[in-house]
Each structure stands twice: as C-alpha cells, then as structure tokens.
Design a protein around this motif. Sequence first.
Motif, PDB file in Angstrom:
ATOM      1  N   ALA A  61       1.909   2.237   4.291  1.00 44.68           N
ATOM      2  CA  ALA A  61       2.821   1.679   3.298  1.00 44.68           C
ATOM      3  C   ALA A  61       3.166   2.735   2.250  1.00 44.68           C
ATOM      4  O   ALA A  61       4.335   2.931   1.895  1.00 44.68           O
ATOM      5  N   ALA A  62       2.137   3.440   1.767  1.00 42.39           N
ATOM      6  CA  ALA A  62       2.343   4.453   0.737  1.00 42.39           C
ATOM      7  C   ALA A  62       3.284   5.545   1.248  1.00 42.39           C
ATOM      8  O   ALA A  62       4.240   5.937   0.565  1.00 42.39           O
TER       9      ALA A  62
ATOM     10  N   GLY B 226       6.938   4.141   1.665  1.00 38.75           N
ATOM     11  CA  GLY B 226       7.558   3.833   0.379  1.00 38.75           C
ATOM     12  C   GLY B 226       7.845   5.085  -0.446  1.00 38.75           C
ATOM     13  O   GLY B 226       8.856   5.146  -1.162  1.00 38.75           O
ATOM     14  N   LEU B 227       6.979   6.086  -0.352  1.00 39.82           N
ATOM     15  CA  LEU B 227       7.188   7.311  -1.137  1.00 39.82           C
ATOM     16  C   LEU B 227       8.404   8.085  -0.642  1.00 39.82           C
ATOM     17  O   LEU B 227       9.109   8.717  -1.426  1.00 39.82           O
TER      18      LEU B 227
ATOM     19  N   GLN C  27      11.380   6.410  -2.285  1.00 40.40           N
ATOM     20  CA  GLN C  27      11.445   6.708  -3.719  1.00 40.40           C
ATOM     21  C   GLN C  27      11.895   8.148  -3.961  1.00 40.40           C
ATOM     22  O   GLN C  27      12.671   8.414  -4.865  1.00 40.40           O
TER      23      GLN C  27
ATOM     24  N   SER D 255       1.384  12.423  -4.727  1.00 41.23           N
ATOM     25  CA  SER D 255       0.885  11.046  -4.623  1.00 41.23           C
ATOM     26  C   SER D 255      -0.059  10.894  -3.438  1.00 41.23           C
ATOM     27  O   SER D 255      -1.090  10.219  -3.536  1.00 41.23           O
TER      28      SER D 255
ATOM     29  N   LEU E  21      -3.317  12.572  -4.149  1.00 38.03           N
ATOM     30  CA  LEU E  21      -4.091  11.722  -5.050  1.00 38.03           C
ATOM     31  C   LEU E  21      -4.826  10.643  -4.257  1.00 38.03           C
ATOM     32  O   LEU E  21      -6.019  10.381  -4.478  1.00 38.03           O
TER      33      LEU E  21
ATOM     34  N   PHE F 280      13.277   1.314  -9.924  1.00 38.34           N
ATOM     35  CA  PHE F 280      12.032   2.048  -9.653  1.00 38.34           C
ATOM     36  C   PHE F 280      11.537   2.739 -10.925  1.00 38.34           C
ATOM     37  O   PHE F 280      10.347   2.767 -11.208  1.00 38.34           O
TER      38      PHE F 280
ATOM     39  N   ARG G 149       7.934   2.168 -12.499  1.00 37.73           N
ATOM     40  CA  ARG G 149       7.032   3.318 -12.660  1.00 37.73           C
ATOM     41  C   ARG G 149       6.591   3.453 -14.112  1.00 37.73           C
ATOM     42  O   ARG G 149       5.402   3.640 -14.395  1.00 37.73           O
TER      43      ARG G 149
ATOM     44  N   ALA H  65       1.909  10.062 -10.489  1.00 38.78           N
ATOM     45  CA  ALA H  65       1.696  10.072  -9.040  1.00 38.78           C
ATOM     46  C   ALA H  65       1.119   8.735  -8.582  1.00 38.78           C
ATOM     47  O   ALA H  65       1.458   8.204  -7.520  1.00 38.78           O
ATOM     48  N   MET H  66       0.239   8.164  -9.407  1.00 38.71           N
ATOM     49  CA  MET H  66      -0.385   6.885  -9.054  1.00 38.71           C
ATOM     50  C   MET H  66       0.632   5.759  -9.109  1.00 38.71           C
ATOM     51  O   MET H  66       0.614   4.857  -8.246  1.00 38.71           O
TER      52      MET H  66
ATOM     53  N   ALA I  79       3.903   5.834  -8.585  1.00 36.79           N
ATOM     54  CA  ALA I  79       4.767   5.889  -7.397  1.00 36.79           C
ATOM     55  C   ALA I  79       4.025   5.373  -6.171  1.00 36.79           C
ATOM     56  O   ALA I  79       4.578   4.651  -5.328  1.00 36.79           O
ATOM     57  N   LEU I  80       2.751   5.724  -6.088  1.00 34.25           N
ATOM     58  CA  LEU I  80       1.916   5.314  -4.952  1.00 34.25           C
ATOM     59  C   LEU I  80       1.726   3.797  -4.923  1.00 34.25           C
ATOM     60  O   LEU I  80       1.811   3.168  -3.853  1.00 34.25           O
TER      61      LEU I  80
ATOM     62  N   ILE J 119       3.670   1.426  -6.206  1.00 42.80           N
ATOM     63  CA  ILE J 119       4.938   0.763  -5.842  1.00 42.80           C
ATOM     64  C   ILE J 119       5.176   0.896  -4.338  1.00 42.80           C
ATOM     65  O   ILE J 119       5.532  -0.076  -3.655  1.00 42.80           O
ATOM     66  N   ALA J 120       4.988   2.116  -3.824  1.00 38.88           N
ATOM     67  CA  ALA J 120       5.197   2.362  -2.396  1.00 38.88           C
ATOM     68  C   ALA J 120       4.281   1.464  -1.572  1.00 38.88           C
ATOM     69  O   ALA J 120       4.715   0.828  -0.602  1.00 38.88           O
ATOM     70  N   ALA J 121       3.014   1.392  -1.972  1.00 36.80           N
ATOM     71  CA  ALA J 121       2.044   0.584  -1.236  1.00 36.80           C
ATOM     72  C   ALA J 121       2.472  -0.879  -1.220  1.00 36.80           C
ATOM     73  O   ALA J 121       2.473  -1.537  -0.177  1.00 36.80           O
TER      74      ALA J 121
ATOM     75  N   GLY K 211       5.682  -1.352   1.004  1.00 36.19           N
ATOM     76  CA  GLY K 211       5.407  -1.142   2.422  1.00 36.19           C
ATOM     77  C   GLY K 211       4.516  -2.225   3.010  1.00 36.19           C
ATOM     78  O   GLY K 211       4.688  -2.613   4.174  1.00 36.19           O
ATOM     79  N   LEU K 212       3.574  -2.730   2.220  1.00 38.57           N
ATOM     80  CA  LEU K 212       2.665  -3.763   2.741  1.00 38.57           C
ATOM     81  C   LEU K 212       3.397  -5.078   2.990  1.00 38.57           C
ATOM     82  O   LEU K 212       3.072  -5.810   3.920  1.00 38.57           O
TER      83      LEU K 212
ATOM     84  N   THR L 116       6.462  -5.419   4.066  1.00 33.42           N
ATOM     85  CA  THR L 116       7.134  -5.260   5.355  1.00 33.42           C
ATOM     86  C   THR L 116       6.132  -5.385   6.504  1.00 33.42           C
ATOM     87  O   THR L 116       6.363  -6.114   7.469  1.00 33.42           O
TER      88      THR L 116
END
Lengths: 203, 203
Positions: free
Chosen positions: A173-174, A177-178, A181, A193, A196, B138, B142, B166-167, B169-170, B172-174, B177-178, B180
């Motif tokens: 997912a990360a 999604g990254l 973004q 990211s 991290l 976004f 963020r 960095a965290m 963005a991570l 939000i991406a997670a 993506g999860l 979906t």
Amino acid sequence: MDVPRPGTNDRETPRGGASRYPKGVARRQEILDRTIEVFATNGAERTSLRAIADAIGVSHAALLHYFASREELLVEVLREDERVRGGSHDESEIVSVMLNAAERNVSIPGLVALYSTMLAGSLETDKTVSREYFVPRFERIRTMLIERISAGQKAGTVRADVEPEAMAALIIAASDGLQTQWLLEPKVDIAKSLALLNRILEP
Amino acid sequence: MDVPRPGTNDRETPRGGASRYPKGVARRQEILDRTIEVFATNGAERTSLRAIADAIGVSHAALLHYFASREELLVEVLREDERVRGGSHDESEIVSVMLNAAERNVSIPGLVALYSTMLAGSLETDKTVSREYFVPRFERIRTMLIERISAGQKAGTVRADVEPEAMAALIIAASDGLQTQWLLEPKVDIAKSLALLNRILEP
C-alpha cells in the motif's frame, strides 16, 4: 513518445499472423509497447482500441485479432511489464525491492497512471478481466513479502512483533500510494518514506 | 442504490434555479448524492453526464447549469464527501484518524472506486480540475499529520527518529492503498495493518 519501433513500417494486417511465429509475436509486442505510449500521450479516456490501432497503423479488426477487448489489452500491458521485471531477481532487503520497483515505475511515462486507472476500474463489479489480474498480483506480492519478512525475523533483521501478513499489505500500500503522491507533488520523497519504513521495522 | 431522494419527483429543469436558494441548493445536493450512486452502479465508463441526468430525471443541459463538466461534477462529489466528514473533529491518535476515514470510505459503495479513478486521472496532463483538487488535498492531509507527528514526538508518544514529512506521506499512502487491497481481497485487514504502523511508531 513517438519514437519509431521495430516493425512500425510493416503495415499489412496480421490476420492469422499470430500463428506465424515470430511475426505475430513481434506485432503483438509492438502493440503492447505502443499502447503505453498512446496512454501516456492521450490519457485513459482517449485510449480507445481505435486510437491505439491508428497510432500503430493497423486496423481496429487487426488489433482485435490479438486482444479481445480494450480492458484485455491494457491489462496485458501491465502483465508484460511484470514479465520484463521478473527477469531481475532482487535479493536486497524487503523495502528496497519495493523502492526499486517504485523508482522504475515512475520513470516510465504513463505507467503509474495506467496501473492506477486499471486498479480503480477493477473495483467495479463488471471489470472481471482487471480483477482477475489484480487479485492474484497482490496475492503474489504479499506472499513474496511475507516470506521475506518471516525470513528477516528468523535472521534477526526484522522486529519480531510485526505480523508478516499485516506488514506485507502495508508495504505494498505504501509503495503504491507514494508513487501517486510523488507524481502529483515531486517534493514527496518515495525513497525517504520507504527507507523510514525500513528503519522502523528494525529490531 | 435506487432509494428515492427528496426532490426526485421535482422534475422541472432548474434553469436559473441555482440563485433561487434553497431550491437550487437542494437540487445541486441531490445531483451530488445521486452521482455517487450512479457511479457505484454503472462504473466509471458508464457514468456520463447524460447517464447521471437520466438517473435524476433532469436534462443534460440542466446538469450543466450546476456543473461545467463531468470531471467537475465527480471532483465535487469528493469535495462534498470531505465537507461532510470535516464536521467531526477527530482528536484520537494519528493512525486512528486515518483508520476512521478508511473504514468510513469502504462502507460507501463506489466511493473508493470514484476516488481511485479520479486520482488516477489526475496523473494525466489534461486533467487540471482533478489535479487542482488532489494536490491541495494531499498537502492538507500531510500538513495535518506532520503537526500531529511533531506534537506526538514532543509529548514522547511517537519515536523521535522519524521525519514527520516522510512519515506523513507514508501514512496517507498506506491508508489509500489498504482500502483498495481490502476491496479486492477482504482478508486484507485495514485495521490490523494500520494498528501495526501505529505500534512501530511508538518510542
């Protein structure tokens, strides 16, 4: 995006040509190569089978000889992309595998948009061709990651208190999604990211 | 999905009606409510302005009175969804905010597919309306997360060695993506993966 490809000038329709290996195979490959270019230039709504046929210089009927529908062709572009990548076995650490894939994806014009469009489409009930591609794709990547996370836990390089299944889904997912973004906002740093995430997974 | 809504039987065209508050406002709201239903039933390709107009029982021209294009209408559905949610200020921990939003999203038929479709579209060069929505969206999320992560680090509830940008963005991406992955494969556990992320963020 309009770089000529081998075979571009070979304009006769390939009716029955798929069986005449390797000509049918080369033409099929050309269609896949050009489709991602048409998608990158035109966007999803203007990437019809007809637009792709025009770009390649074959008839609409000839295109249907190789791919039964637009959805099948677009999914096949993603499959082909996976096949090309499958050749390089990446033995590096878990999150690096995803970072390498992510950096490659965003370097190919139209690829992330195509992937995202087809993935969004696969959430719709009638998109069985897309869903039959994405469900096993995610399953395969999750399985690969679960194995690596479990191996890392045994080797003492990954913290023992993370459930491999939950972590695998999170990493995919990360990464997905990254990429989105970053394409929208280049200051988003995919590598930072994911690094991290790697760091907080250490014991 | 075909539950009648207030005003559904009020079929005159709202030409000039947008200024006659509150009737124009109610009709506009009805269009937004019905659009997500049409999208959930028909999928992206068959959610044209004409299909939405037919479903609501207004003319195509009437629909264009409220929304200049299909892209504008679909983006407005996402904006409206954010406005509805914006009312409930969530003071819980960082990842819980995302979990609450994710669980709500997947409970509304068509919403994740619509969000994903519009987001994928916004990666295409000509989709400025979508991009002008997603880039600030976004950025806003963020910024909200960066503030919470920094506050958590000061309070000692979040590990000090994670870079808030960095965290953010991570996370939000997670979360994106999860949602979906879960819609494609219900054994993927959004709550479990986000709780895991929360746990590995602890000092």
